[in-house]
Design an enzyme around this catalytic site. Structure first.
Site, PDB file in Angstrom:
ATOM      1  N   TYR A   1     -35.860 -29.399  16.240  1.00  0.00           N
ATOM      2  CA  TYR A   1     -34.504 -29.467  15.679  1.00  0.00           C
ATOM      3  C   TYR A   1     -34.140 -28.204  14.897  1.00  0.00           C
ATOM      4  O   TYR A   1     -33.074 -28.135  14.299  1.00  0.00           O
ATOM      5  CB  TYR A   1     -34.386 -30.674  14.736  1.00  0.00           C
TER       6      TYR A   1
ATOM      7  N   LYS B   1     -48.967 -35.289  18.022  1.00  0.00           N
ATOM      8  CA  LYS B   1     -49.486 -35.183  19.392  1.00  0.00           C
ATOM      9  C   LYS B   1     -50.396 -33.941  19.387  1.00  0.00           C
ATOM     10  O   LYS B   1     -50.203 -32.986  20.152  1.00  0.00           O
ATOM     11  CB  LYS B   1     -48.301 -35.048  20.367  1.00  0.00           C
TER      12      LYS B   1
ATOM     13  N   ASP C   1     -47.506 -41.452  21.299  1.00  0.00           N
ATOM     14  CA  ASP C   1     -47.266 -42.420  22.379  1.00  0.00           C
ATOM     15  C   ASP C   1     -47.948 -43.752  22.073  1.00  0.00           C
ATOM     16  O   ASP C   1     -47.370 -44.833  22.241  1.00  0.00           O
ATOM     17  CB  ASP C   1     -47.684 -41.867  23.753  1.00  0.00           C
TER      18      ASP C   1
ATOM     19  N   ASP D   1     -37.450 -39.096  14.590  1.00  0.00           N
ATOM     20  CA  ASP D   1     -36.137 -39.481  15.100  1.00  0.00           C
ATOM     21  C   ASP D   1     -36.282 -40.636  16.090  1.00  0.00           C
ATOM     22  O   ASP D   1     -35.610 -41.666  15.995  1.00  0.00           O
ATOM     23  CB  ASP D   1     -35.510 -38.251  15.787  1.00  0.00           C
TER      24      ASP D   1
END
Ligand code: NAD
Length: 360
Positions: A124, A191, A224, A248
């Site tokens: 972002y 991640k 995930d 988000d």
């Protein structure tokens, strides 16, 4: 003590839900001088911008702002005001609590999660390279030279910066929040197995900071897996700290767990300034219809009262709102199945204020 607070009703459904929220806050008798300022579509013609200077100045002076949703004008060249405000006031934290209120439309129970999302970096940051541009081709060449990786000339590139400084600030904020609010566990999401130098850095910083907070359980989860676990066993999560993008996405997942965007609010917090807002947008199709759920905006007001230390007032509104939702008589359409009767924004607001023992 009296507070001066910037109030931005916004546009679309903003003014309706802001009016209800303002009345709920006034019913607590906390003394607030509202500095009402404009932002949104209606400003473009008058000021040539959706966010006039006097609105920015008011937020800078008052430090606290309660803000309704604002339409992002399409095709005018103006950027999202929300993104602008976060960047301008360096609001590095986005704090979003998710709690199930009995009577809300959800298949879940026992959800009481707070997501703390880094608000300025990651994908972002707005550092993007358009496919085919000279600088993009230069970057592709640089990448090939330094990494040996061959990218197609038709590639567009978005950069994902994650710094030690911002990671430290957001993780520390998460632990401090957990401590102050008697929360038991902080889960850091990443991640790092794939993005070693961005998410990996975030995780490394988090592990180091966790060592300073031995009173709070710490764990990390790959994003995930986290998404699946939040749906399977949301009751085991407490405070979740995330880099921007995962925060988000998981925030909306959690909004789904508790009954939708009509029950989800957030605080954008920086060193000096804090802005409180519902998570949903301006829902233009419902503008002026006295139809939408005012609860997300009321929850933003509750977060704001908590933040300024008016905890009792915050609890009073929350209790009244929870009772109205539980009774299910004076609630808006989104709490109901089709065919069931419902009331409008103002009627739900009136019911909440009545539960507080006050008058509209
Ligand atoms: P939206 O959240 O405004 O509306 C999507 C749908 O969600 C609505 O059609 C409605 O069915 C439902 N909904 C939203 N708020 C509700 C409420 N209080 N009660 C009941 N139902 C509600 O999203 P959108 O249509 O994608 O965006 C509209 C505009 O809002 C866009 O210009 C967007 O950029 C802007 N936006 C602003 C903010 C903000 O100011 N923080 C956030 C998101 C979107």
């Amino acid at each position: 003590m009296s507070y001066k607070i910037t109030l931005i009703p916004g546009d679309g459904i903003g003014p309706e839900i802001t009016e209800v929220t303002k009345k709920c806050i006034e019913a607590t008798e906390v003394e607030i001088e509202w500095d009402i300022k404009m932002a949104g579509e209606q400003c473009i013609e008058k000021y040539g911008t959706p966010i006039p200077d006097e609105t920015i100045k008011s937020i800078a002076e008052n430090k606290i702002c309660l803000k309704g949703p604002i339409t992002t004008p399409v095709g005018t060249g103006f950027r999202s005001i929300n993104v602008f405000l976060r960047q301008h006031f360096k609001l590095y934290v986005c704090l979003r609590p998710f709690k199930i209120y009995e009577g809300a439309k959800t298949k879940f129970k026992d959800v009481d999660i707070v997501i703390i999302r880094e608000n300025m970096e990651d994908l972002y940051a707005g550092i993007e390279f358009e496919r085919g541009k000279a600088e993009t081709l230069q970057l592709i060449e640089f990448i090939e030279k330094t990494t040996g990786k061959n990218l197609s000339q038709n590639t567009g590139i978005s950069i994902k910066p994650i710094s030690v400084e911002n990671s430290e600030k957001i993780v520390r904020f998460g632990f401090e929040y957990a401590r102050k609010n008697n929360r038991k566990k902080v889960t850091v999401v990443h991640k790092a197995n794939i993005m070693k130098y961005s998410d990996g850095l975030f995780l490394e910083v988090a592990k180091n900071i966790a060592k300073e907070y031995t009173d709070i359980e710490f764990e990390d989860k790959i994003v995930d897996n986290m998404a699946m676990q939040l749906v399977q066993k949301p009751e085991i999560y407490d405070v979740i700290v995330c880099p921007n993008l995962y925060g988000d996405i998981l925030s909306d997942l959690c909004a789904g767990l508790v009954g939708g965007l009509g029950l989800s609010a957030g605080a954008n917090i920086g060193e000096d300034v804090a802005i409180f807002e519902p998570t949903h947008g301006s829902a233009p199709k419902y503008k002026g219809l006295n139809k939408v759920n005012p609860c997300a905006m009321i929850l933003a007001g509750i977060l704001m009262l908590d933040y300024i230390g008016e905890t009792e007032a915050a609890e009073k509104i929350e209790k009244a709102m929870a009772e109205v939702i539980k009774e299910g008589k004076y609630v808006t359409y989104d709490f109901k199945n089709s065919g069931e009767s419902y009331v409008g924004t103002i009627e739900m607001g009136k019911a909440i204020i009545e539960k507080m023992g006050a008058k509209w």
